[in-house]
Design a protein around this motif. Structure first.
Motif, PDB file in Angstrom:
ATOM      1  N   GLU A  52      -4.665  -2.156  10.229  1.00 24.18           N
ATOM      2  CA  GLU A  52      -4.887  -0.760   9.867  1.00 24.18           C
ATOM      3  C   GLU A  52      -3.563  -0.020  10.007  1.00 24.18           C
ATOM      4  O   GLU A  52      -2.843  -0.184  10.992  1.00 24.18           O
ATOM      5  CB  GLU A  52      -5.932  -0.111  10.767  1.00 24.18           C
ATOM      6  CG  GLU A  52      -6.254   1.324  10.377  1.00 24.18           C
ATOM      7  CD  GLU A  52      -7.383   1.900  11.200  1.00 24.18           C
ATOM      8  OE1 GLU A  52      -8.553   1.785  10.777  1.00 24.18           O
ATOM      9  OE2 GLU A  52      -7.097   2.456  12.284  1.00 24.18           O
ATOM     10  N   GLN A  64      -7.041  -4.088  -4.899  1.00 25.94           N
ATOM     11  CA  GLN A  64      -7.564  -4.882  -3.791  1.00 25.94           C
ATOM     12  C   GLN A  64      -8.033  -6.236  -4.326  1.00 25.94           C
ATOM     13  O   GLN A  64      -9.072  -6.316  -4.978  1.00 25.94           O
ATOM     14  CB  GLN A  64      -8.712  -4.151  -3.107  1.00 25.94           C
ATOM     15  CG  GLN A  64      -8.294  -2.932  -2.304  1.00 25.94           C
ATOM     16  CD  GLN A  64      -7.462  -1.920  -3.058  1.00 25.94           C
ATOM     17  OE1 GLN A  64      -6.293  -1.732  -2.749  1.00 25.94           O
ATOM     18  NE2 GLN A  64      -8.045  -1.254  -4.053  1.00 25.94           N
ATOM     19  N   GLN A 103       0.821  -1.201   0.000  1.00 24.44           N
ATOM     20  CA  GLN A 103       0.000   0.000   0.000  1.00 24.44           C
ATOM     21  C   GLN A 103       0.857   1.253   0.000  1.00 24.44           C
ATOM     22  O   GLN A 103       0.425   2.309   0.438  1.00 24.44           O
ATOM     23  CB  GLN A 103      -0.943  -0.002   1.208  1.00 24.44           C
ATOM     24  CG  GLN A 103      -2.239  -0.748   0.970  1.00 24.44           C
ATOM     25  CD  GLN A 103      -1.992  -2.204   0.733  1.00 24.44           C
ATOM     26  OE1 GLN A 103      -1.332  -2.859   1.527  1.00 24.44           O
ATOM     27  NE2 GLN A 103      -2.516  -2.736  -0.350  1.00 24.44           N
ATOM     28  N   PHE A 128      -1.520   6.194  -3.084  1.00 28.26           N
ATOM     29  CA  PHE A 128      -1.022   6.947  -1.936  1.00 28.26           C
ATOM     30  C   PHE A 128       0.298   7.615  -2.292  1.00 28.26           C
ATOM     31  O   PHE A 128       1.164   6.989  -2.921  1.00 28.26           O
ATOM     32  CB  PHE A 128      -0.778   6.041  -0.727  1.00 28.26           C
ATOM     33  CG  PHE A 128      -2.019   5.522  -0.072  1.00 28.26           C
ATOM     34  CD1 PHE A 128      -3.076   6.366   0.206  1.00 28.26           C
ATOM     35  CD2 PHE A 128      -2.123   4.192   0.277  1.00 28.26           C
ATOM     36  CE1 PHE A 128      -4.219   5.892   0.821  1.00 28.26           C
ATOM     37  CE2 PHE A 128      -3.253   3.703   0.896  1.00 28.26           C
ATOM     38  CZ  PHE A 128      -4.311   4.558   1.169  1.00 28.26           C
ATOM     39  N   HIS A 148     -11.433  -3.025   1.335  1.00 30.39           N
ATOM     40  CA  HIS A 148     -10.416  -2.206   1.965  1.00 30.39           C
ATOM     41  C   HIS A 148     -10.972  -0.819   2.272  1.00 30.39           C
ATOM     42  O   HIS A 148     -11.816  -0.309   1.542  1.00 30.39           O
ATOM     43  CB  HIS A 148      -9.190  -2.093   1.055  1.00 30.39           C
ATOM     44  CG  HIS A 148      -8.561  -3.420   0.751  1.00 30.39           C
ATOM     45  ND1 HIS A 148      -7.232  -3.541   0.422  1.00 30.39           N
ATOM     46  CD2 HIS A 148      -9.053  -4.679   0.739  1.00 30.39           C
ATOM     47  CE1 HIS A 148      -6.937  -4.815   0.218  1.00 30.39           C
ATOM     48  NE2 HIS A 148      -8.036  -5.513   0.388  1.00 30.39           N
ATOM     49  N   ARG A 149     -10.465  -0.228   3.325  1.00 31.89           N
ATOM     50  CA  ARG A 149     -10.909   1.102   3.739  1.00 31.89           C
ATOM     51  C   ARG A 149      -9.718   2.049   3.748  1.00 31.89           C
ATOM     52  O   ARG A 149      -8.614   1.679   4.159  1.00 31.89           O
ATOM     53  CB  ARG A 149     -11.525   1.047   5.140  1.00 31.89           C
ATOM     54  CG  ARG A 149     -12.711   0.108   5.264  1.00 31.89           C
ATOM     55  CD  ARG A 149     -13.222   0.091   6.703  1.00 31.89           C
ATOM     56  NE  ARG A 149     -12.146  -0.232   7.655  1.00 31.89           N
ATOM     57  CZ  ARG A 149     -11.766  -1.456   7.954  1.00 31.89           C
ATOM     58  NH1 ARG A 149     -12.353  -2.491   7.363  1.00 31.89           N
ATOM     59  NH2 ARG A 149     -10.803  -1.665   8.841  1.00 31.89           N
ATOM     60  N   ALA A 150      -9.948   3.268   3.316  1.00 34.03           N
ATOM     61  CA  ALA A 150      -8.884   4.269   3.306  1.00 34.03           C
ATOM     62  C   ALA A 150      -9.476   5.634   3.619  1.00 34.03           C
ATOM     63  O   ALA A 150     -10.670   5.881   3.414  1.00 34.03           O
ATOM     64  CB  ALA A 150      -8.186   4.299   1.944  1.00 34.03           C
ATOM     65  N   ARG A 174      -2.450   9.476   5.713  1.00 34.09           N
ATOM     66  CA  ARG A 174      -3.577   8.643   5.303  1.00 34.09           C
ATOM     67  C   ARG A 174      -3.745   7.490   6.281  1.00 34.09           C
ATOM     68  O   ARG A 174      -2.864   7.198   7.082  1.00 34.09           O
ATOM     69  CB  ARG A 174      -3.412   8.083   3.882  1.00 34.09           C
ATOM     70  CG  ARG A 174      -2.425   6.926   3.751  1.00 34.09           C
ATOM     71  CD  ARG A 174      -1.022   7.392   3.594  1.00 34.09           C
ATOM     72  NE  ARG A 174      -0.106   6.306   3.280  1.00 34.09           N
ATOM     73  CZ  ARG A 174       1.155   6.476   2.947  1.00 34.09           C
ATOM     74  NH1 ARG A 174       1.645   7.698   2.870  1.00 34.09           N
ATOM     75  NH2 ARG A 174       1.930   5.456   2.688  1.00 34.09           N
ATOM     76  N   THR A 175      -4.883   6.840   6.179  1.00 33.20           N
ATOM     77  CA  THR A 175      -5.171   5.615   6.923  1.00 33.20           C
ATOM     78  C   THR A 175      -5.612   4.569   5.918  1.00 33.20           C
ATOM     79  O   THR A 175      -6.331   4.876   4.965  1.00 33.20           O
ATOM     80  CB  THR A 175      -6.289   5.840   7.961  1.00 33.20           C
ATOM     81  OG1 THR A 175      -5.862   6.846   8.884  1.00 33.20           O
ATOM     82  CG2 THR A 175      -6.587   4.556   8.726  1.00 33.20           C
ATOM     83  N   TYR A 176      -5.163   3.329   6.136  1.00 38.29           N
ATOM     84  CA  TYR A 176      -5.490   2.269   5.182  1.00 38.29           C
ATOM     85  C   TYR A 176      -5.562   0.944   5.915  1.00 38.29           C
ATOM     86  O   TYR A 176      -4.803   0.701   6.857  1.00 38.29           O
ATOM     87  CB  TYR A 176      -4.426   2.189   4.084  1.00 38.29           C
ATOM     88  CG  TYR A 176      -4.717   1.142   3.035  1.00 38.29           C
ATOM     89  CD1 TYR A 176      -5.452   1.455   1.905  1.00 38.29           C
ATOM     90  CD2 TYR A 176      -4.282  -0.171   3.197  1.00 38.29           C
ATOM     91  CE1 TYR A 176      -5.740   0.492   0.953  1.00 38.29           C
ATOM     92  CE2 TYR A 176      -4.564  -1.132   2.249  1.00 38.29           C
ATOM     93  CZ  TYR A 176      -5.287  -0.801   1.136  1.00 38.29           C
ATOM     94  OH  TYR A 176      -5.581  -1.753   0.202  1.00 38.29           O
ATOM     95  N   CYS A 188      -6.151   2.100  -5.878  1.00 37.65           N
ATOM     96  CA  CYS A 188      -5.851   2.921  -4.710  1.00 37.65           C
ATOM     97  C   CYS A 188      -4.476   3.547  -4.898  1.00 37.65           C
ATOM     98  O   CYS A 188      -3.517   2.861  -5.268  1.00 37.65           O
ATOM     99  CB  CYS A 188      -5.884   2.071  -3.446  1.00 37.65           C
ATOM    100  SG  CYS A 188      -5.559   3.000  -1.924  1.00 37.65           S
ATOM    101  N   GLN A 217      -7.998   9.743   3.224  1.00 36.58           N
ATOM    102  CA  GLN A 217      -6.964  10.735   2.971  1.00 36.58           C
ATOM    103  C   GLN A 217      -7.617  11.981   2.405  1.00 36.58           C
ATOM    104  O   GLN A 217      -8.697  11.919   1.810  1.00 36.58           O
ATOM    105  CB  GLN A 217      -5.888  10.202   2.043  1.00 36.58           C
ATOM    106  CG  GLN A 217      -6.324   9.813   0.652  1.00 36.58           C
ATOM    107  CD  GLN A 217      -5.122   9.376  -0.187  1.00 36.58           C
ATOM    108  OE1 GLN A 217      -3.978   9.733   0.095  1.00 36.58           O
ATOM    109  NE2 GLN A 217      -5.372   8.606  -1.218  1.00 36.58           N
TER     110      GLN A 217
END
Length: 351
Positions: free
Chosen positions: A91, A113, A13, A137, A118-120, A143-145, A135, A122
């Motif tokens: 996470e 994915q 990621q 980055f 998946h969750r993100a 960010r969070t992933y 996705c 930003q």
């Protein structure tokens, strides 16, 4: 329930490039398999394996009845790092504080994915990502992933200097990738890269493939980040179109009816637009097609298993409808006939 740790997780990621000395060797590398560790040691092993040239993050591992698991594989294809990661839920949080401690050559990651939802988050936008999404980055953006339960992803990383786009452009594009007509094109291209990455590593065209992939990613990000009438977006779309045209032509070189009309129709453009796009890329279509076909003929003529194949058959296999025309073109390009060239290339070495 989660177990917390800090460190630099794997590149699937765009979090970090693990063990660069092994990941860049030029063949398949098993970067990590937590099945080799006792359950109580797996969190530590996960983060220890990713400490070389790592990017700081906060990582939370999701507990499961079978414990934490992860497997990461890597390939190097013409200057691009490819990763395949499968793991239990986790996470990854990258804050502004983490960003301040970035490495000298940050990267942009582009991932698919392949298992799970998946969750993100930003740029203040929350994203839910499935198998039909890309996705992106930038290492210099918070960010969070992550995902819950078993999940998997495939990713490539691009040096930011080579990609040549500012952080704000990448970040703005990352939350609206599907607005670009390039999205599905790149999605299909990325999927094809992961069908046989090991074979691509040693292919003579790996460098050109890496450059074409970078061009497509740049086109998607520029297109998604800007308005339709923005000059940079139009230029990126033209660059992408030229790459697509050349890829299409190479796939169909052996077709004798391959020409400007067919190529233009296949890309829903006029013949005039086709020539304009290629001219901007410095390509003269007819000469380029002949040169590509002659190179293909050279490879056939030099291959021992095709030694009994008549020159006329070699010409036909490479898209030439006339053996005499093929011979004239071959002599003009290489200063010898196909038969003479074959004899020279396949002649036993004197001892």
């Amino acid at each position: 329930m989660h177990r917390r740790a800090t460190g630099g997780p794997a590149s699937p990621q765009g979090w970090a490039s693990p063990h660069p000395k092994t990941a860049l060797e030029g063949w398949f590398v098993l970067l990590l398999d937590l099945e080799d560790f006792a359950p109580r040691d797996r969190v530590e092993a996960f983060h220890h394996a990713m400490t070389d040239n790592s990017v700081p993050n906060e990582i939370l591992h999701e507990e499961s009845e079978t414990g934490i698991s992860a497997r990461i594989e890597g390939w190097r294809v013409g200057g691009l790092d490819l990763f395949d990661m499968r793991s239990t839920g986790l996470e990854v949080r990258r804050t502004a504080r983490h960003v301040r401690h970035h490495r000298d050559r940050p990267v942009v990651s582009v991932s698919l994915q392949t298992r799970g939802i998946h969750r993100a988050e930003q740029a203040g936008t929350q994203l839910t990502l499935g198998p039909q999404d890309i996705c992106v980055f930038h290492e210099l953006a918070p960010r969070t992933y992550g995902w819950s339960g078993p999940g998997a992803s495939q990713a490539l990383t691009f040096d930011t200097e080579h990609l040549g786009l500012p952080v704000d452009t990448v970040t703005r594009a990352s939350v609206r990738l599907r607005s670009s007509p390039v999205h599905d094109l790149l999605l299909g291209h990325l999927r094809s890269l992961f069908q046989a990455p090991g074979r691509l590593e040693t292919d003579p065209g790996a460098g050109a493939l890496a450059n074409a992939t970078t061009d497509l990613v740049r086109a998607l990000l520029t297109s998604a980040a800007h308005d339709d009438d923005d000059m940079r977006a139009r230029e990126a779309m033209d660059d992408c179109l030229a790459t697509r045209i050349m890829a299409y032509a190479r796939r169909h070189l052996t077709d004798p009816d391959l020409g400007p009309e067919r190529i233009a129709a296949a890309h829903a453009i006029s013949k005039r637009q086709l020539y304009v796009v290629l001219a901007r890329a410095g390509i003269r279509l007819e000469q380029w097609l002949i040169a590509e076909r002659l190179e293909a003929a050279c490879r056939l003529l030099a291959t021992p298993r095709h030694a009994v194949l008549p020159v006329s058959a070699v010409a036909a296999r490479c898209g030439f409808t006339s053996p005499s025309h093929f011979t004239r073109r071959f002599r003009a390009a290489y200063g010898t006939t196909p038969s003479e060239w074959r004899r020279h290339r396949t002649r036993p070495t004197d001892r």
